[in-house]
Design a protein around this motif. Structure first.
Motif, short mmCIF file in Angstrom:
data_model
loop_
_atom_site.label_atom_id
_atom_site.label_comp_id
_atom_site.label_asym_id
_atom_site.label_seq_id
_atom_site.Cartn_x
_atom_site.Cartn_y
_atom_site.Cartn_z
N SER A 32 1.71 9.92 -9.13
CA SER A 32 1.50 10.03 -7.70
C SER A 32 2.46 9.10 -6.97
O SER A 32 3.03 8.18 -7.56
N ARG B 142 4.07 5.98 3.56
CA ARG B 142 3.57 5.48 4.85
C ARG B 142 4.19 6.30 5.97
O ARG B 142 5.40 6.47 6.01
N ARG C 106 -10.77 13.30 4.54
CA ARG C 106 -9.45 13.64 4.00
C ARG C 106 -9.44 15.11 3.59
O ARG C 106 -10.49 15.73 3.35
N ARG D 197 0.18 13.77 -5.41
CA ARG D 197 0.09 13.68 -6.86
C ARG D 197 0.59 14.98 -7.49
O ARG D 197 0.44 16.06 -6.92
N GLY E 189 -0.86 10.36 0.30
CA GLY E 189 -0.62 10.39 -1.14
C GLY E 189 -0.19 11.78 -1.58
O GLY E 189 -0.58 12.79 -0.98
N ILE F 56 -1.27 6.39 5.55
CA ILE F 56 -0.79 6.54 4.18
C ILE F 56 -1.11 7.95 3.68
O ILE F 56 -2.25 8.40 3.77
N ASP G 126 -2.57 14.42 -0.05
CA ASP G 126 -3.79 13.78 0.44
C ASP G 126 -3.56 13.46 1.91
O ASP G 126 -2.91 12.48 2.25
N ASP H 238 0.81 -1.22 0.00
CA ASP H 238 0.00 0.00 0.00
C ASP H 238 0.84 1.27 0.00
O ASP H 238 0.29 2.37 0.07
N ALA H 239 2.16 1.16 -0.05
CA ALA H 239 3.01 2.34 0.01
C ALA H 239 4.26 2.15 -0.84
O ALA H 239 4.73 1.02 -1.03
N ASP H 240 4.79 3.26 -1.32
CA ASP H 240 6.02 3.25 -2.10
C ASP H 240 7.24 3.56 -1.24
O ASP H 240 8.34 3.07 -1.50
N ARG I 73 2.96 7.19 -2.86
CA ARG I 73 2.29 6.87 -1.60
C ARG I 73 3.36 6.75 -0.51
O ARG I 73 4.33 6.00 -0.67
#
Length: 267
Positions: free
Chosen positions: A96, A100, A250, A109, A107, A105, A119, A58-60, A98
């Motif tokens: 975008s 953590r 958010r 973009r 985001g 998380i 985000d 779920d994260a980069d 992501r």
């Protein structure tokens, strides 16, 4: 060992405006004492560190933020600066990224016009009487304050933009509150709302532009002004502009960035 370091002015399109952040990409985490020492040596309001999140679907990247005095749970301008580095210096191909963090998380973009949109989580508050120490620290403080449990900030709504510009809180008394900091805000004359942020609790007398406080400012002003989209300005000496939108639980916080320098740190 040596490590890359970048410095980026966030929430501005020009050098020497907005809020400068140091950004240090790492392959693996250094120990916490070294991260804190690096942030103190950089002596900026925030230094962001991030490492690849190769084992997390779920994260980069994983990201952490340190002021010269402490680690903080959420930071906007250093996240924006980190995303700028990822997009422009590390060859990231996506639109975008992501991240953590200790606040979940996040985001970011990138749009074609160069703006970066964070985000971020919407932060809750509770209304309570303004602490006596806070009323001593700031002349003409209102009787009611908002307290933000996530980051322990107090928020005071003042009568006018000029009152925000003129605010001169006593940093010694603010530090005695034992929390992170104080946000002051008011309706803007040429934008929807303005703010300033004082955070002596984490070693920062005044932060030039603070993305994370808009996680509470945006929903707060939505209750006062209606609507979901706002143009905000932080009216510190350096100043910065933010385009914000409330999206349920958010908050989108958009800004520009100006690249200042890069180098290497030798440890």
């Amino acid at each position: 060992m040596s490590y890359p370091i970048y410095q980026v002015d966030a929430f501005t399109s020009r050098l020497f405006g907005g809020n400068p952040a140091a950004v240090m990409p790492l392959d693996t985490w250094l120990d916490d004492s070294t991260l804190q020492a690096l942030a103190l040596e950089n002596n900026l309001s925030e230094t962001a560190f991030f490492v690849p999140a190769d084992d997390q679907a779920d994260a980069d990247f994983q990201i952490r933020w340190f002021t010269p005095g402490a680690e903080v749970p959420l930071c906007g301008h250093a996240t924006l600066a980190s995303a700028w580095v990822i997009f422009n210096k590390l060859g990231w191909q996506g639109e975008s990224v992501r991240l953590r963090s200790k606040s979940g998380i996040l985001g970011v973009r990138q749009s074609a016009d160069g703006w970066l949109t964070l985000d971020f989580p919407r932060l809750d508050w509770r209304e309570e009487p303004t602490p006596a120490l806070l009323r001593q620290a700031l002349d003409n403080a209102p009787e009611t304050a908002l307290f933000v449990p996530n980051d322990t900030n107090y928020l005071l709504t003042l009568d006018s933009e000029q009152a925000v510009r003129n605010a001169k809180p006593d940093m010694r008394l603010l530090k005695q509150l034992g929390n992170q900091g104080l946000i002051v805000t008011a309706r803007g004359e040429e934008c929807d709302f303005v703010s300033r942020y004082f955070a002596p609790g984490v070693g920062i007398d005044e932060d030039p532009v603070t993305g994370s406080i808009h996680s509470v400012l945006v929903p707060w002003w939505a209750t006062r002004l209606g609507g979901t989209r706002f143009l905000a300005r932080q009216i510190s000496a350096r100043g910065g502009e933010l385009r914000c939108e409330l999206k349920g639980n958010r908050v989108d916080i958009a800004g520009q960035a100006a690249f200042y320098m890069e180098g290497r740190v030798y440890l």
